[in-house]
Enzyme design. Sequence first.
Site, PDB file in Angstrom:
ATOM      1  CG  ASP A  34      -1.994  -1.278   1.307  1.00  0.00           C
ATOM      2  OD1 ASP A  34      -2.529  -1.190   0.364  1.00  0.00           O
ATOM      3  OD2 ASP A  34      -2.816  -1.140   1.842  1.00  0.00           O
ATOM      4  CG  PHE A  35       5.027   3.346   1.541  1.00  0.00           C
ATOM      5  CD1 PHE A  35       4.231   4.413   2.947  1.00  0.00           C
ATOM      6  CD2 PHE A  35       6.069   3.072   1.404  1.00  0.00           C
ATOM      7  CE1 PHE A  35       5.451   5.297   2.646  1.00  0.00           C
ATOM      8  CE2 PHE A  35       6.809   4.030   1.997  1.00  0.00           C
ATOM      9  CZ  PHE A  35       7.371   5.589   2.816  1.00  0.00           C
ATOM     10  CG  PHE A  37      -1.130   1.409  -4.799  1.00  0.00           C
ATOM     11  CD1 PHE A  37      -1.705   1.408  -5.829  1.00  0.00           C
ATOM     12  CD2 PHE A  37      -2.267   3.368  -4.719  1.00  0.00           C
ATOM     13  CE1 PHE A  37      -2.793   1.679  -6.853  1.00  0.00           C
ATOM     14  CE2 PHE A  37      -3.771   3.118  -5.021  1.00  0.00           C
ATOM     15  CZ  PHE A  37      -3.435   2.206  -5.996  1.00  0.00           C
ATOM     16  CG  ASP A  38      -1.147   4.970  -0.562  1.00  0.00           C
ATOM     17  OD1 ASP A  38      -2.259   4.666  -1.286  1.00  0.00           O
ATOM     18  OD2 ASP A  38      -1.141   4.918   1.229  1.00  0.00           O
ATOM     19  CD  GLU A 118     -14.552   7.997  13.016  1.00  0.00           C
ATOM     20  OE1 GLU A 118     -14.695   7.475  11.885  1.00  0.00           O
ATOM     21  OE2 GLU A 118     -15.864   9.532  13.135  1.00  0.00           O
ATOM     22  CE  LYS A 120      -7.547   4.620   5.334  1.00  0.00           C
ATOM     23  NZ  LYS A 120      -8.449   3.396   4.523  1.00  0.00           N
ATOM     24  CG  ASP A 122      -6.171  -3.015   5.512  1.00  0.00           C
ATOM     25  OD1 ASP A 122      -7.278  -2.144   4.562  1.00  0.00           O
ATOM     26  OD2 ASP A 122      -5.288  -3.089   6.046  1.00  0.00           O
ATOM     27  CD  GLU A 177     -13.377  -0.231   4.716  1.00  0.00           C
ATOM     28  OE1 GLU A 177     -14.422   0.585   5.280  1.00  0.00           O
ATOM     29  OE2 GLU A 177     -12.764  -1.035   4.674  1.00  0.00           O
ATOM     30  CE1 TYR A 229     -16.175   4.490   6.930  1.00  0.00           C
ATOM     31  CE2 TYR A 229     -15.400   3.105   7.481  1.00  0.00           C
ATOM     32  CZ  TYR A 229     -15.310   3.168   6.956  1.00  0.00           C
ATOM     33  OH  TYR A 229     -14.901   3.267   5.119  1.00  0.00           O
ATOM     34  CE  LYS A 293     -14.600   9.839   9.281  1.00  0.00           C
ATOM     35  NZ  LYS A 293     -15.964   8.167   9.719  1.00  0.00           N
ATOM     36  CE  LYS A 317      -2.983   4.047   3.840  1.00  0.00           C
ATOM     37  NZ  LYS A 317      -3.274   3.150   2.437  1.00  0.00           N
ATOM     38  CB  CYS A 411      10.677 -32.065  -9.996  1.00  0.00           C
ATOM     39  SG  CYS A 411      10.064 -32.109  -8.292  1.00  0.00           S
ATOM     40  CB  CYS A 414      11.110 -37.176  -9.028  1.00  0.00           C
ATOM     41  SG  CYS A 414      10.222 -36.147  -9.987  1.00  0.00           S
ATOM     42  CB  CYS A 429       7.333 -31.862 -10.248  1.00  0.00           C
ATOM     43  SG  CYS A 429       7.766 -33.350 -10.248  1.00  0.00           S
ATOM     44  CB  CYS A 435       6.955 -35.848  -8.283  1.00  0.00           C
ATOM     45  SG  CYS A 435       7.982 -35.323  -6.832  1.00  0.00           S
TER      46      CYS A 435
HETATM   47  S1  IVH Z   1     -14.779   7.589   6.337  1.00  0.00           S
HETATM   48  C1  IVH Z   1     -16.366  10.438   1.479  1.00  0.00           C
HETATM   49  N1  IVH Z   1     -13.823   6.629   8.273  1.00  0.00           N
HETATM   50  O1  IVH Z   1     -10.628   4.011   4.339  1.00  0.00           O
HETATM   51  C2  IVH Z   1     -15.408   9.268   2.516  1.00  0.00           C
HETATM   52  N2  IVH Z   1     -13.811   5.442   6.334  1.00  0.00           N
HETATM   53  O2  IVH Z   1      -8.948   5.072   1.615  1.00  0.00           O
HETATM   54  C3  IVH Z   1     -15.823   8.148   4.569  1.00  0.00           C
HETATM   55  N3  IVH Z   1     -12.002   3.840   6.167  1.00  0.00           N
HETATM   56  O3  IVH Z   1     -13.425   4.688   1.823  1.00  0.00           O
HETATM   57  C4  IVH Z   1     -15.207   7.755   4.829  1.00  0.00           C
HETATM   58  N4  IVH Z   1     -12.164   3.515   8.406  1.00  0.00           N
HETATM   59  O4  IVH Z   1     -13.430   3.102   2.647  1.00  0.00           O
HETATM   60  C5  IVH Z   1     -14.478   6.895   7.246  1.00  0.00           C
HETATM   61  N5  IVH Z   1     -12.887   5.000  10.369  1.00  0.00           N
HETATM   62  C6  IVH Z   1     -13.627   5.336   8.788  1.00  0.00           C
HETATM   63  C7  IVH Z   1     -12.941   4.492   8.116  1.00  0.00           C
HETATM   64  C8  IVH Z   1     -13.064   5.176   6.069  1.00  0.00           C
HETATM   65  C9  IVH Z   1     -11.941   3.093   7.111  1.00  0.00           C
HETATM   66  C10 IVH Z   1     -12.021   3.344   4.101  1.00  0.00           C
HETATM   67  C11 IVH Z   1     -13.501   3.875   4.044  1.00  0.00           C
HETATM   68  C12 IVH Z   1     -12.111   5.334   2.843  1.00  0.00           C
HETATM   69  C13 IVH Z   1     -10.731   4.246   2.467  1.00  0.00           C
HETATM   70  C14 IVH Z   1     -10.045   5.594   2.058  1.00  0.00           C
END
Ligand code: IVH
Length: 690
Positions: A34-35, A37-38, A118, A120, A122, A177, A229, A293, A317, A411, A414, A429, A435
């Site tokens: 993921d890292f 990718f990001d 909150e 996040k 996964d 999620e 969430y 948020k 993250k 192999c 074998c 194989c 084998c």
């Molecule tokens: S709020 C408008 N809160 O992370 C978007 N998302 O990488 C509102 N996710 O799309 C999302 N934990 O699928 C929100 N506490 C959390 C979350 C959360 C995981 C996911 C969600 C989001 C993605 C972004």
Amino acid sequence: MTEKEAEIRIGELRRELEENSYRYYVENAPTISDFNFDMMMHELEDLERQWPQFDSPDSPTHKVGSDLKSEARRREFAQYPHRYPMLSLGNTYSIEEVEAFAQRADKTIGSPFSYSCELKFDGTAICLEYRKGRLYRALTRGDGTVGDDVTANVRMISNIPHTLHGDYPEDFEIRGEILMPYTAFDRLNEEREENEEAPFANPRNAASGSLKLLDPKEVAHRGLWCTLYHIPSESLDSFDTHAHALDAAASWGLPVSDERCVCDSISQIEEYIRHWDVQRKFLPYPTDGIVIKINEMRFQRELGFTAKSPRWAVAYKFQAERALTPLLSIDYQVGRTGAVTPVANLAPVQLSGTVVKRATLNNADQMTQMDIRTGDWVYVEKGGEIIPKITGIELGRRPADAVLPQFPLVCPDCGTPLVRQEDEAKYFCPNSDGCPTQIQGRILHFLSRKAMNILAGEATVAQLYNLGLVRTAADLYDLKKSDLLRLDGWKERSAERFLLSLRSSRNVPFERVLFALGIRFVGETTAKAVARHFGDIDAVAAADREALLAVPDVGEVIAQSIADYFADSRHIEEVKRLRAHGLRFSVSGDAPVSDALKGLTIVVSGNFSISREALKEIIEKNGGRNSSSVSSKTSFLLAGIKPGPEKISKCESLGIKIMDEAAFAQMLPAGQREALTPESAEDDGELTLF
Ligand code: IVH
């Protein structure tokens, strides 16, 4: 960087990101972390900002990843448009950027406000719609505009209520999620490895793969879990803050995380981050960061959205825990199906509390893609997976004498030349009959607990093989006591125990015998589905591709594999011998083990020490009948933890007895009762998690 160079790099990044998005969202099998990718996404965002002439609305920077399949496979799930687009979140790995987010919000809002912090989670995003207090529809994110209708599957997730209570709104959407807890993930991957199916890379991919299963009953076995969430503010506007909206959702019976915290300052946010960066390791489900948020709904509305994400939230993250260590050598392991898997031997290194010495390299393509050499310093990550994996190479530390590994041509066991089919990632194989590793692997699989459950391990099988006594599973049933006494350290008692264990394997139900045969891609669950669909081995062997495809969750690959297996006369001969030894090859042969519940109609509701599916099997095996709804014909309701309130009230009004698990266990004969203790349930990999 010149303009031309920027244009080229932008093109490269877009291609890479699109390819990896597909692997991640559609195939559920990412090949980069993921890292990485990001980081690629951030680089592309920066370049597009610097060189706006190359920006384009089609760029991955403006799109939400899509989990929708191609046109051809679309028929699997109905699709519906989202009422409000399902967006993603801006993310960062740096606290400074979280501070910058807070400052930007402060500048726009200009009056005091708070943050909702909150975890996040996964997993994979889900949107639930409740109408008149009932779960009406569940959609995946899809491409953010249109999602797949996975309602039937979501109904199988134990902590998602089908009906709400309290003062809920008439019609609203709530998002969250779907997660796979670590224990369920480990169990699933162990099962897949045993069946030589590709394990899921992480719990998130396992969760989204499971949510897209075609048979909802299978979903029920996967131990998925949900946390909610976000209530789109357009959906209800009667709450002043996001935190209050979620509190209300919890009061209606919806699963909302308790780990939320309203913070008033950036220092409180930082404290929350520090706390959860450590504590998250003790959570039973995966998280990959913190979401911050703006709490007040009116300020959320004021800040609004970009095309891709809200301006009122940001994700911080966590870096996945990884270690850097030299790659010492690579072993090539042969499995029972002949698949050859490269396994890295590493200089021992500490990672998330354990010492890691080996890591998987999956297949030859992955090795080539990484351009890995023995002697390289490699990054290892564990992130919830049972087997650690190599996620990258520190090229700057490549020693001069690093050696390019040669994937074996023959192999390692074998010496037969390896082959690779066009659509396969692995080398095989082909010497399945000669084998030694494959032969012993097949016998071990046949004996294993989830198959025939015969008391013998690797050492015994190796001896039986080396003495020339056993080449196929059927040979086991020809063994005599005098043969067994030839094994090192075996005495009368051990030989008798083994023979008894062989005899009792004749009672193993057909579905497990079918699994024990070791047909490629036919795991425990597929075997069960196939056995129940066809009823006996003759019908399975006679089934053509079309007939096999009619079984829930049997796709092209499995159908072909079953057809290939029975097209081989050696397999037909083996089945014939096993049948002559008295093994069960039909469902009707799976006779009840007792009459303890004969004549009783039982309704099962709630969570138990074993899965409901396993419990229902016990009922049938002991002569009882399962029913899904309470009526005057119901003998009693077997209630676990959190039974359905409607079922309870119906029992009360009809005067039907409600029984708990312990009382029920007492009704069973001694030999059957043990299956209900949590300990042996775990043994069967059937423990219900929530
Ligand atoms: S709020 C408008 N809160 O992370 C978007 N998302 O990488 C509102 N996710 O799309 C999302 N934990 O699928 C929100 N506490 C959390 C979350 C959360 C995981 C996911 C969600 C989001 C993605 C972004």
